[in-house]
Design a protein around this motif. Sequence first.
Motif, short mmCIF file in Angstrom:
data_model
loop_
_atom_site.label_atom_id
_atom_site.label_comp_id
_atom_site.label_asym_id
_atom_site.label_seq_id
_atom_site.Cartn_x
_atom_site.Cartn_y
_atom_site.Cartn_z
N SER A 127 0.83 -1.21 0.00
CA SER A 127 0.00 0.00 0.00
C SER A 127 0.87 1.26 0.00
CB SER A 127 -0.94 0.00 1.20
OG SER A 127 -1.88 -1.04 1.10
N PHE A 128 1.98 1.20 0.70
CA PHE A 128 2.92 2.32 0.69
C PHE A 128 3.43 2.57 -0.72
CE2 PHE A 128 7.59 3.03 0.54
CZ PHE A 128 7.58 4.39 0.77
N PHE A 129 3.88 1.51 -1.39
CA PHE A 129 4.39 1.63 -2.76
C PHE A 129 3.32 2.15 -3.70
CE2 PHE A 129 4.83 -0.31 -6.97
CZ PHE A 129 6.08 0.16 -7.36
N GLN A 130 2.13 1.59 -3.62
CA GLN A 130 1.06 1.95 -4.54
C GLN A 130 0.55 3.37 -4.28
OE1 GLN A 130 -2.44 -0.62 -4.39
NE2 GLN A 130 -2.63 -0.48 -6.60
N ALA A 138 -0.59 8.22 -16.63
CA ALA A 138 -1.50 7.97 -15.50
C ALA A 138 -2.34 6.73 -15.75
CB ALA A 138 -2.39 9.19 -15.27
N ILE A 139 -2.86 6.59 -16.97
CA ILE A 139 -3.69 5.43 -17.30
C ILE A 139 -2.85 4.16 -17.32
CG2 ILE A 139 -5.20 4.41 -19.06
CD1 ILE A 139 -5.83 7.27 -19.97
N ILE A 140 -1.67 4.26 -17.92
CA ILE A 140 -0.78 3.09 -18.01
C ILE A 140 -0.38 2.62 -16.61
CG2 ILE A 140 1.49 2.30 -18.77
CD1 ILE A 140 1.21 4.22 -21.14
N TRP A 141 -0.07 3.55 -15.73
CA TRP A 141 0.38 3.16 -14.40
C TRP A 141 -0.76 2.58 -13.56
CZ3 TRP A 141 4.33 1.29 -12.37
CH2 TRP A 141 4.46 1.19 -10.98
N THR A 142 -2.00 3.01 -13.80
CA THR A 142 -3.13 2.41 -13.09
C THR A 142 -3.18 0.91 -13.35
OG1 THR A 142 -4.41 4.46 -13.26
CG2 THR A 142 -5.64 2.43 -12.82
N VAL A 143 -2.99 0.54 -14.62
CA VAL A 143 -2.96 -0.88 -14.98
C VAL A 143 -1.68 -1.53 -14.45
CG1 VAL A 143 -2.97 -2.53 -16.89
CG2 VAL A 143 -4.33 -0.43 -17.03
N GLY A 144 -0.55 -0.81 -14.57
CA GLY A 144 0.73 -1.36 -14.13
C GLY A 144 0.78 -1.64 -12.64
N THR A 186 -1.27 -4.71 -11.89
CA THR A 186 -0.54 -5.90 -12.34
C THR A 186 0.56 -6.26 -11.34
OG1 THR A 186 -0.94 -5.29 -14.66
CG2 THR A 186 0.81 -6.90 -14.23
N LEU A 187 1.27 -5.25 -10.85
CA LEU A 187 2.32 -5.50 -9.86
C LEU A 187 1.75 -6.06 -8.56
CD1 LEU A 187 4.80 -2.48 -10.14
CD2 LEU A 187 5.29 -4.90 -10.53
N PHE A 188 0.57 -5.61 -8.18
CA PHE A 188 -0.05 -6.10 -6.95
C PHE A 188 -0.26 -7.61 -7.01
CE2 PHE A 188 -3.96 -7.07 -4.49
CZ PHE A 188 -3.49 -6.75 -3.22
N TYR A 189 -0.79 -8.08 -8.13
CA TYR A 189 -1.04 -9.52 -8.27
C TYR A 189 0.21 -10.28 -8.69
CZ TYR A 189 -5.97 -8.39 -7.82
OH TYR A 189 -7.18 -7.95 -7.34
N GLU A 216 6.18 -19.88 -2.80
CA GLU A 216 6.37 -21.31 -3.03
C GLU A 216 5.14 -22.01 -3.59
OE1 GLU A 216 5.82 -20.86 1.53
OE2 GLU A 216 6.89 -19.84 -0.10
N ILE A 217 3.96 -21.41 -3.50
CA ILE A 217 2.78 -22.07 -4.07
C ILE A 217 2.58 -21.72 -5.54
CG2 ILE A 217 1.70 -22.00 -1.78
CD1 ILE A 217 -0.32 -19.99 -2.98
N VAL A 218 3.41 -20.83 -6.06
CA VAL A 218 3.30 -20.45 -7.48
C VAL A 218 3.78 -21.62 -8.34
CG1 VAL A 218 4.10 -18.85 -9.26
CG2 VAL A 218 3.64 -18.02 -6.93
N PRO A 219 3.05 -22.00 -9.39
CA PRO A 219 3.51 -23.07 -10.28
C PRO A 219 4.89 -22.77 -10.85
CG PRO A 219 1.21 -22.53 -10.73
CD PRO A 219 1.71 -21.51 -9.76
N ASP A 220 5.70 -23.80 -11.04
CA ASP A 220 7.08 -23.63 -11.49
C ASP A 220 7.20 -22.84 -12.78
OD1 ASP A 220 7.85 -25.08 -9.31
OD2 ASP A 220 8.07 -26.98 -10.39
N GLU A 221 6.26 -23.00 -13.70
CA GLU A 221 6.38 -22.33 -15.00
C GLU A 221 6.18 -20.82 -14.92
OE1 GLU A 221 2.22 -24.34 -14.97
OE2 GLU A 221 4.25 -24.72 -14.21
N PHE A 222 5.64 -20.34 -13.79
CA PHE A 222 5.42 -18.90 -13.64
C PHE A 222 6.41 -18.23 -12.68
CE2 PHE A 222 1.04 -20.57 -14.52
CZ PHE A 222 0.97 -20.09 -15.82
N ARG A 223 7.24 -19.01 -12.02
CA ARG A 223 8.13 -18.44 -11.01
C ARG A 223 9.17 -17.49 -11.61
NH1 ARG A 223 9.30 -22.96 -6.26
NH2 ARG A 223 7.09 -23.34 -5.76
N ASP A 224 9.72 -17.86 -12.75
CA ASP A 224 10.72 -17.01 -13.39
C ASP A 224 10.13 -15.66 -13.77
OD1 ASP A 224 12.63 -18.95 -13.12
OD2 ASP A 224 12.40 -19.74 -15.15
N ILE A 225 8.86 -15.65 -14.16
CA ILE A 225 8.19 -14.40 -14.53
C ILE A 225 8.04 -13.51 -13.30
CG2 ILE A 225 6.08 -13.37 -15.46
CD1 ILE A 225 5.66 -15.92 -17.06
N LEU A 226 7.60 -14.09 -12.20
CA LEU A 226 7.41 -13.32 -10.97
C LEU A 226 8.74 -12.81 -10.41
CD1 LEU A 226 4.47 -14.34 -11.07
CD2 LEU A 226 4.61 -14.67 -8.60
#
Length: 282
Positions: A92-95, A188-194, A197-200, A209-219
């Motif tokens: 929340s501080f970052f956002q 402003a519009i781009i960062w609202t979406v950005g 996206t960063l939150f999730y 550790e519960i993230v599937p292996d194929e998505f860990r590198d992305i995160l």
Amino acid sequence: MSDAVAEMELRPVRGPSALGGGGRRFFELLYLISVTEFKKTYFGTVLGYVWSLLRPLILFGVLLFVFTQIFRIGSEVTNYPVMLLFNLVLFSFFQEATNSAVTAVVNQEGIVRKTQFPRLVIPMATVLTSLLNLGMNFIAVLIFMLAYGVAITWTWIFLPLIVAVLFVLTAAVAMLLSSLYVRYRDVAIIWTVGATTLFYGTPVLYPFEIVPDEFRDILLVNPLTPLFEQARHWIIDPSAPGAVGAAGGWGPLIAPIAIAVTTCVLAVWVFNREAPRVAEEL
């Protein structure tokens, strides 16, 4: 005659720099504006500063119900309610800081046009104001952690380090967004979406550790991911893997560290370049 004309020729004059007026004046203005904005946030409200504590608690209550009663993630994670509240307060501080910083310079057009007003004060004031809110929110976090039974460990001394790193990264993003928005209002519009996206895409609602292996590198490309994982290890659950353990070694951490450093360098360069031109762009 030609010499007189040459002397009367109009020449471009650079506006004030990011730190125009000197370092001491910069920090005095930064403190004054930040404290004023913090007080204005709750001025005239019935509960006043209590809202600083209630806002994250209300969101926490909703998300805790969703992820423990509906999706049942919480039952699989040690100290999940504490992890959720702690992560929500940090993110929340970052956002809050970055969202406020996007339009901060444009909204302060009257001040920006003042001679020798240090441009950097404006986005940094939004970040510092959010930092004051973070300090208030940590009161609720600490009370909840102790009430929940989280053991106090010596690694809690690293909390200021976590906050410092997050503050630097947040300030860099705030500087970059505020300077770009002066020229490009799409920011402003781009960062609202950005920001959403960063939150999730950051392990706020879930452990890494519960993230599937194929998505860990992305995160892991997200610089906030190792920071939040390390914070969880130091503050919430010493048995959690931490940044290095979650990444599987130091190698995968090179990318998020490089992105964080690049963001900081780029923010300083862009803001210093754009600061003298802000008044003419508005």
